[in-house]
Design a protein around this motif. Structure first.
Motif, short mmCIF file in Angstrom:
data_model
loop_
_atom_site.label_atom_id
_atom_site.label_comp_id
_atom_site.label_asym_id
_atom_site.label_seq_id
_atom_site.Cartn_x
_atom_site.Cartn_y
_atom_site.Cartn_z
N SER A 82 -2.34 -3.19 -13.65
CA SER A 82 -4.09 -4.03 -13.05
C SER A 82 -4.54 -2.59 -12.08
CB SER A 82 -3.34 -5.36 -11.70
OG SER A 82 -2.23 -4.55 -10.47
N ASP A 83 -3.36 -2.01 -11.70
CA ASP A 83 -3.62 -0.62 -10.77
C ASP A 83 -2.89 1.14 -11.02
OD1 ASP A 83 -4.79 -0.26 -8.41
OD2 ASP A 83 -2.39 0.60 -7.54
N GLY A 84 -2.78 0.64 -12.40
CA GLY A 84 -2.18 2.06 -13.16
C GLY A 84 -0.77 2.38 -12.56
N MET A 85 -0.71 3.89 -12.57
CA MET A 85 1.00 4.56 -12.43
C MET A 85 1.01 5.46 -10.93
SD MET A 85 2.66 4.45 -15.35
CE MET A 85 3.56 5.95 -14.55
N ARG A 86 -0.12 4.83 -9.81
CA ARG A 86 0.18 5.49 -9.14
C ARG A 86 1.14 4.73 -8.23
NH1 ARG A 86 -4.11 3.69 -4.89
NH2 ARG A 86 -4.17 1.32 -4.46
N PHE A 87 1.30 3.86 -8.05
CA PHE A 87 2.27 3.23 -7.63
C PHE A 87 3.95 4.03 -7.06
CE2 PHE A 87 6.82 0.64 -6.89
CZ PHE A 87 6.01 0.14 -5.50
N VAL A 88 3.96 4.83 -8.80
CA VAL A 88 5.46 6.07 -8.20
C VAL A 88 5.22 7.06 -7.43
CG1 VAL A 88 4.62 8.17 -10.35
CG2 VAL A 88 6.86 7.17 -10.69
N GLN A 89 3.83 7.66 -6.86
CA GLN A 89 4.36 7.75 -5.78
C GLN A 89 5.05 8.08 -4.54
OE1 GLN A 89 0.08 10.49 -5.87
NE2 GLN A 89 0.04 7.95 -6.73
N PHE A 90 5.28 6.25 -5.05
CA PHE A 90 6.02 5.63 -3.47
C PHE A 90 7.33 6.18 -3.35
CE2 PHE A 90 9.22 2.30 -2.49
CZ PHE A 90 8.89 1.74 -1.58
N TYR A 91 8.08 6.49 -4.56
CA TYR A 91 9.65 6.86 -4.64
C TYR A 91 9.20 8.55 -4.34
CZ TYR A 91 10.30 2.26 -6.27
OH TYR A 91 10.13 0.97 -6.50
N PHE A 92 8.53 9.43 -4.47
CA PHE A 92 8.53 10.65 -3.91
C PHE A 92 9.43 10.97 -3.37
CE2 PHE A 92 4.27 11.65 -6.82
CZ PHE A 92 5.07 11.66 -8.19
N GLY A 93 9.25 10.67 -2.24
CA GLY A 93 9.88 11.15 -1.15
C GLY A 93 11.69 11.00 -0.83
N LEU A 94 11.79 10.29 -2.12
CA LEU A 94 13.36 9.79 -2.67
C LEU A 94 14.72 10.65 -2.57
CD1 LEU A 94 16.08 7.00 -3.02
CD2 LEU A 94 14.90 7.24 -5.71
N PRO A 95 14.32 12.02 -3.31
CA PRO A 95 15.46 12.47 -3.93
C PRO A 95 15.44 13.34 -1.70
CG PRO A 95 13.52 12.85 -5.44
CD PRO A 95 13.60 12.07 -4.33
N LEU A 96 14.40 13.65 -1.34
CA LEU A 96 14.75 14.23 0.12
C LEU A 96 15.35 13.40 0.74
CD1 LEU A 96 14.29 16.50 1.96
CD2 LEU A 96 11.89 15.97 2.60
N ALA A 97 15.51 12.39 1.31
CA ALA A 97 15.64 10.79 1.70
C ALA A 97 17.20 11.76 1.26
CB ALA A 97 15.39 9.75 1.29
N MET A 98 17.68 11.08 0.12
CA MET A 98 18.97 11.34 -0.43
C MET A 98 20.35 12.36 0.10
SD MET A 98 19.61 8.63 -2.32
CE MET A 98 18.18 7.84 -0.91
N ILE A 99 19.32 13.65 0.18
CA ILE A 99 19.83 14.96 0.68
C ILE A 99 19.91 14.78 1.98
CG2 ILE A 99 19.31 16.99 1.64
CD1 ILE A 99 17.85 17.25 -1.66
N VAL A 100 19.40 14.11 2.98
CA VAL A 100 19.51 13.58 4.60
C VAL A 100 20.32 13.35 4.76
CG1 VAL A 100 18.19 12.94 6.26
CG2 VAL A 100 16.87 14.47 4.91
N LEU A 101 20.47 11.87 3.93
CA LEU A 101 21.69 10.55 4.32
C LEU A 101 23.25 11.52 3.38
CD1 LEU A 101 20.28 7.36 1.89
CD2 LEU A 101 20.96 8.35 4.47
N GLY B 63 6.94 7.72 2.77
CA GLY B 63 7.95 7.19 1.16
C GLY B 63 9.09 7.63 1.86
N PHE B 64 9.23 9.02 2.13
CA PHE B 64 10.47 9.68 3.24
C PHE B 64 11.20 9.24 3.65
CE2 PHE B 64 12.27 12.36 5.84
CZ PHE B 64 13.63 12.81 5.56
N PHE B 65 10.76 8.33 4.70
CA PHE B 65 10.42 7.86 6.33
C PHE B 65 11.56 6.48 5.40
CE2 PHE B 65 8.43 10.99 8.42
CZ PHE B 65 9.39 11.29 9.68
#
Length: 565
Positions: free
Chosen positions: A68-87, A240-242
């Motif tokens: 219904s809305d296309g692929m743009r939801f994948v941007q939701f996860y772009f902050g994940l790798p940086l968050a994993m590093i901080v963790l 997404g990072f936060f």
């Protein structure tokens, strides 16, 4: 479903549960039940972390979201790798060094009991509500298959997961998740491949993507900075990072997964594994939704995917009008199919003028089908104001049950059940650990025996299972489940993260200041979210910075000496 599908479905679920209970062994104390003796390896942790996040909502609603809305939801996860590093740098070594059962134990050592109680209470509210949504997802499937109300299937699914979580504890959860994710990867890959195979002979994978792109569905990255836009690269990386940092760093359903690691290194490797795999995995799941979209350009989809609501309106006084709309929809679809084939021919000709003309014609034909569909939804609302008129959760399910071969239907539906069981079991385990460690053991019955705490943990699991089932009964009114669960988390995660950031990095702030700051921040965030001041992902960053700012502002007024954990 066929008998073969039922056999595959039942056998897969039974084997997974039996395997988890067998590998978990006997739980003799609270450490075994909640922490699995802190003995698990990195790949167990990695798959467990992924399975906890990748619930049935991911595999049921994400393809519908892309449809219904296309692929743009994948941007939701772009902050994940940086968050994993901080963790890995900050959270993991601190939690391991203190040997805590929950993330919130650290906050009492750093601040005071009321701050620990506030954050654990916020977590219990958020996770309890979110877990209810996760239970509702597979209940949808079972209700469609059995043609019964979701109330009964919700109670069954919730009861089943509660049962094996109570018996097996965190080891049963972790071992079942390891096997679940393996089966899920295989099944989803097979589903994606079959969508391509089932496309018309003259439409290949590349054609499907080009068609989706011309219809505005391949919107993977949006560079425009717009605080009101839910998904763009800025909201994904920053907001997404936060959100991810708070989810993986302060949500006990995730913290409890990597606290089971045998060492800091094993926990870190598990989180890094999640950071590396999650975005490609989510991209592929969304891509399946794009392929299903292309498939339905050449194969007539239902006018409305939720057949339960269709059945209700067809049994009402509006049945005649609905049937007329279905006839119009069938004719409109044939027009759209013709225009889709014309666009494919224009793309093959490489004539940009023809491509632009065919693209405009297809969009016009698509708008006609959309308008008829909108009229059908209007009839549903007239018949029942409480009708669930968002059917994105049913798109992929409809494709699976109508077009995939026997056996694979049962396996894919088992995948959604397994995903739900994995994430729900982790959540129930974390709710029980927080309730027992942060509330019962700390304030109600300190100094009791291990046997007492083990019993309390099992009873807490049962209690939260019932709470989550009750929440699940109302989840059908929340629209797309994937968005609903993340919106709900965004109301709370920023505040909790802000408290932890102050605890780690602002040593001079005391407990009273951060406690009041967290309360004020939560009120402000709820108001902003309710009135839609900004897109929900930004609430995570705003909530975090509000807690930091207000605690620094209030601390001099409190005249309280900060504790250093």
């Amino acid at each position: 479903m066929s008998l073969t599908d039922w056999i595959v479905l039942g056998t897969t679920i039974l084997l997974i549960i039996s395997y988890g209970l067998w590998k978990s062994g006997t739980n003799k104390n609270i450490d075994q039940f909640l922490m699995g003796n802190r003995s698990l390896s990195w790949y167990h942790i990695g798959f467990s972390v992924m399975a906890t996040q990748a619930s049935a909502i991911t595999f049921l609603s994400a393809p519908g979201q892309a449809y219904s809305d296309g692929m743009r939801f994948v941007q939701f996860y772009f902050g994940l790798p940086l968050a994993m590093i901080v963790l890995c740098i900050t959270f993991v070594p601190i939690f391991h060094r203190l040997k805590v059962y929950t993330a919130y134990e650290f906050l009492e050592q750093r601040f005071d009991l009321k701050t620990r109680a506030l954050t654990s209470g916020l977590f219990l509210i958020q996770r309890g509500l979110s877990t209810g949504i996760a239970i509702y997802a597979p209940a949808i499937i079972l209700s469609i298959i059995l043609n019964i109300n979701t109330t009964y299937t919700t109670i069954f699914i919730g009861g089943l997961v509660t049962f094996y979580t109570v018996l097996g504890g965190t080891k049963a959860v972790s071992y079942t998740q390891l096997l679940q994710m393996s089966i899920i990867f295989v099944g989803m890959f097979a589903a994606g491949a079959l969508v391509v195979v089932l496309l018309p002979h003259h439409i290949g994978f590349a054609h499907a993507l080009k068609l989706a792109g011309k219809m505005g569905k391949m919107n993977v990255i949006d560079w425009k900075f717009d605080p009101s836009s839910r998904y763009n690269i800025w909201s994904g990386i920053i907001g997404g990072f936060f959100l991810q940092l708070s989810y993986f760093g302060t949500d006990q359903s995730q913290v409890g997964r990597y606290l089971t690691g045998s060492s800091v290194g094993q926990s870190r490797m598990g989180l890094i594994m999640n950071g590396l795999i999650k975005i490609p995995m989510q991209f592929c799941i969304l891509l399946i939704g794009i392929l299903v979209f292309a498939f339905y350009q050449f194969n007539k989809p239902p006018m409305f995917f939720n057949q339960y609501e269709v059945k209700q309106v067809k049994q009402s006084q509006y049945a005649g009008k609905y049937n007329v709309l279905e006839g119009k929809y069938a004719m409109a679809f044939e027009q759209r199919k013709t225009k889709a084939n014309e666009l494919m021919a224009a793309i093959d000709s490489h004539d940009q003028t023809q491509i632009d003309k065919a693209q405009a014609s297809l969009k016009q034909a698509d708008a006609a089908t959309t308008d008829i569909r909108r009229q059908s939804i209007g009839l549903m609302k007239k018949n029942n104001r409480q009708a669930d008129t968002d059917d994105t959760n049913y798109v992929f399910l409809n494709f699976v049950t109508h077009y995939l071969p026997r056996g694979l239907i049962g396996l894919l539906i088992a995948i959604v059940f397994l995903a739900s069981m994995g994430s729900t079991a982790s959540a129930l385990n974390s709710l029980a650990s927080t309730s027992v460690v942060d509330i019962y053991k700390r304030t109600i019955n300190p100094g009791a025996s291990d046997k007492n705490y083990l019993l309390a943990s099992r009873l807490a699991t049962v209690f939260w299972g019932m709470v989550c089932i009750a929440m699940a009964l109302y989840a059908g009114k929340m629209g797309n489940l994937l968005e609903a669960v993340n919106q709900l988390g965004s109301y709370i995660y920023g505040t909790i993260l802000g408290v932890f950031v102050v605890a780690f990095y602002v040593k001079r702030v005391g407990g009273s200041a951060v406690f009041i700051a967290a309360l004020l921040s939560e009120i402000i965030i709820c108001i902003m979210g309710y009135y839609g001041v900004v897109a929900y992902l930004w609430l995570n960053a705003i909530g975090c910075f509000l807690v930091i700012f207000l605690s620094l502002l209030l601390n001099p007024i409190m005249h309280e000496k900060a504790k250093i954990a």
